[in-house]
Design a protein around this motif. Structure first.
Motif, PDB file in Angstrom:
ATOM      1  N   GLN A 184     -50.787-114.076  37.249  1.00 48.05           N
ATOM      2  CA  GLN A 184     -51.498-114.182  38.527  1.00 48.05           C
ATOM      3  C   GLN A 184     -51.272-115.544  39.187  1.00 48.05           C
ATOM      4  N   HIS A 185     -50.935-116.558  38.396  1.00 45.48           N
ATOM      5  CA  HIS A 185     -50.733-117.904  38.925  1.00 45.48           C
ATOM      6  C   HIS A 185     -49.250-118.286  39.009  1.00 45.48           C
ATOM      7  N   ALA A 186     -48.392-117.274  39.049  1.00 46.41           N
ATOM      8  CA  ALA A 186     -46.953-117.444  39.269  1.00 46.41           C
ATOM      9  C   ALA A 186     -46.267-118.336  38.232  1.00 46.41           C
ATOM     10  N   VAL A 187     -46.750-118.281  37.000  1.00 46.68           N
ATOM     11  CA  VAL A 187     -46.101-119.013  35.917  1.00 46.68           C
ATOM     12  C   VAL A 187     -44.788-118.313  35.585  1.00 46.68           C
ATOM     13  N   HIS A 188     -43.744-119.095  35.394  1.00 46.60           N
ATOM     14  CA  HIS A 188     -42.438-118.534  35.049  1.00 46.60           C
ATOM     15  C   HIS A 188     -42.293-118.347  33.543  1.00 46.60           C
ATOM     16  N   SER A 189     -42.637-119.390  32.766  1.00 46.28           N
ATOM     17  CA  SER A 189     -42.427-119.323  31.320  1.00 46.28           C
ATOM     18  C   SER A 189     -43.604-119.938  30.575  1.00 46.28           C
ATOM     19  N   VAL A 190     -43.875-119.350  29.398  1.00 38.71           N
ATOM     20  CA  VAL A 190     -44.903-119.843  28.495  1.00 38.71           C
ATOM     21  C   VAL A 190     -44.186-120.362  27.254  1.00 38.71           C
ATOM     22  N   PHE A 191     -44.457-121.602  26.880  1.00 35.97           N
ATOM     23  CA  PHE A 191     -43.864-122.220  25.697  1.00 35.97           C
ATOM     24  C   PHE A 191     -44.963-122.477  24.679  1.00 35.97           C
ATOM     25  N   LEU A 192     -44.587-122.473  23.405  1.00 35.04           N
ATOM     26  CA  LEU A 192     -45.553-122.838  22.384  1.00 35.04           C
ATOM     27  C   LEU A 192     -44.850-123.445  21.189  1.00 35.04           C
ATOM     28  N   GLY A 193     -45.591-124.278  20.498  1.00 35.00           N
ATOM     29  CA  GLY A 193     -45.129-124.867  19.253  1.00 35.00           C
ATOM     30  C   GLY A 193     -46.106-124.501  18.164  1.00 35.00           C
ATOM     31  N   THR A 194     -45.593-124.291  16.965  1.00 28.37           N
ATOM     32  CA  THR A 194     -46.431-123.943  15.825  1.00 28.37           C
ATOM     33  C   THR A 194     -45.781-124.506  14.564  1.00 28.37           C
ATOM     34  N   THR A 195     -46.444-124.344  13.462  1.00 25.44           N
ATOM     35  CA  THR A 195     -45.918-124.878  12.212  1.00 25.44           C
ATOM     36  C   THR A 195     -45.355-123.762  11.353  1.00 25.44           C
ATOM     37  N   ASP A 196     -44.591-124.141  10.355  1.00 22.98           N
ATOM     38  CA  ASP A 196     -44.065-123.150   9.412  1.00 22.98           C
ATOM     39  C   ASP A 196     -45.176-122.442   8.653  1.00 22.98           C
ATOM     40  N   LYS A 197     -46.341-123.098   8.520  1.00 19.24           N
ATOM     41  CA  LYS A 197     -47.464-122.524   7.767  1.00 19.24           C
ATOM     42  C   LYS A 197     -48.064-121.303   8.446  1.00 19.24           C
ATOM     43  N   PHE A 198     -47.963-121.204   9.751  1.00 19.05           N
ATOM     44  CA  PHE A 198     -48.622-120.128  10.496  1.00 19.05           C
ATOM     45  C   PHE A 198     -47.735-118.886  10.583  1.00 19.05           C
ATOM     46  N   GLN A 199     -47.356-118.328   9.439  1.00 21.10           N
ATOM     47  CA  GLN A 199     -46.412-117.213   9.424  1.00 21.10           C
ATOM     48  C   GLN A 199     -46.954-115.959  10.101  1.00 21.10           C
ATOM     49  N   ALA A 200     -48.234-115.703   9.965  1.00 22.74           N
ATOM     50  CA  ALA A 200     -48.813-114.544  10.657  1.00 22.74           C
ATOM     51  C   ALA A 200     -48.721-114.747  12.171  1.00 22.74           C
ATOM     52  N   ALA A 201     -48.889-115.984  12.616  1.00 22.24           N
ATOM     53  CA  ALA A 201     -48.766-116.279  14.045  1.00 22.24           C
ATOM     54  C   ALA A 201     -47.340-116.043  14.516  1.00 22.24           C
ATOM     55  N   HIS A 202     -46.361-116.415  13.700  1.00 20.89           N
ATOM     56  CA  HIS A 202     -44.956-116.182  14.080  1.00 20.89           C
ATOM     57  C   HIS A 202     -44.745-114.699  14.360  1.00 20.89           C
TER      58      HIS A 202
END
Length: 174
Positions: A114-132
């Protein structure tokens, strides 16, 4: 999703949520993932409206009645891009029966669209495997650190990075 999922409401962060948000996030970071971190070393959590709730950014809480059970934020990093931050769900609310993570992500992505965002980026750790697995299932592509935009708020613990493109240029060249 189960019947309990209907109880979960997504709402923008309000100042009265600050203590519960900090407690939820820090407890997951420390107790579940063993990070040596506290609220004082996360200044964004002490200034959520200033840090997140401007431009194309925002911060949401997932509520079960009056209890905060999840969080997610989008940080405006310029050039129609955002960083997905602070996505946490209380252990007892994880899984498809509750659908908290999906509601949080979908709410953030709907806002971004809705706010005309082109791309969403994120960083995470190797520990968060379920998140991956979760991010990949929802269309995020693994990228190299060098592909992050200059405004991305890099965290030293982050070792994996993802990108989701929301807007594509569909116009034809003249």
């Amino acid at each position: 999703m189960g019947a309990d999922a209907a109880r979960i409401r997504l709402m923008p962060f309000q100042p009265q949520h600050a203590a519960a948000v900090g407690e939820l996030i820090v407890s997951i970071q420390r107790e579940e993932f063993g990070f040596d971190i506290d609220l004082e070393r996360q200044p964004d959590l002490s200034a959520i409206p200033v840090y997140y709730q401007h431009g194309t950014g925002n911060f949401w809480v997932a509520m079960d009645e009056q209890k905060i059970v999840g969080t997610v934020a989008l940080k405006d990093i310029g050039y129609h891009d955002v960083a997905l931050r602070k996505m946490f769900v209380a252990a007892e609310y994880r899984g498809t029966a509750w659908g908290v993570a999906v509601k949080l992500l979908q709410g953030a992505l709907d806002w971004a669209t809705q706010h005309a965002v082109h791309s969403v980026f994120l960083g995470t750790t190797d520990k968060f495997q379920a998140a991956h697995r979760f991010y990949e299932k929802h269309g995020f592509a693994l990228i190299d650190k060098v592909q992050l935009p200059a405004g991305f708020p890099f965290m030293p613990v982050d070792t994996r990075f993802y990108r989701l493109d929301l807007q594509t240029n569909t116009s034809s060249p003249p």
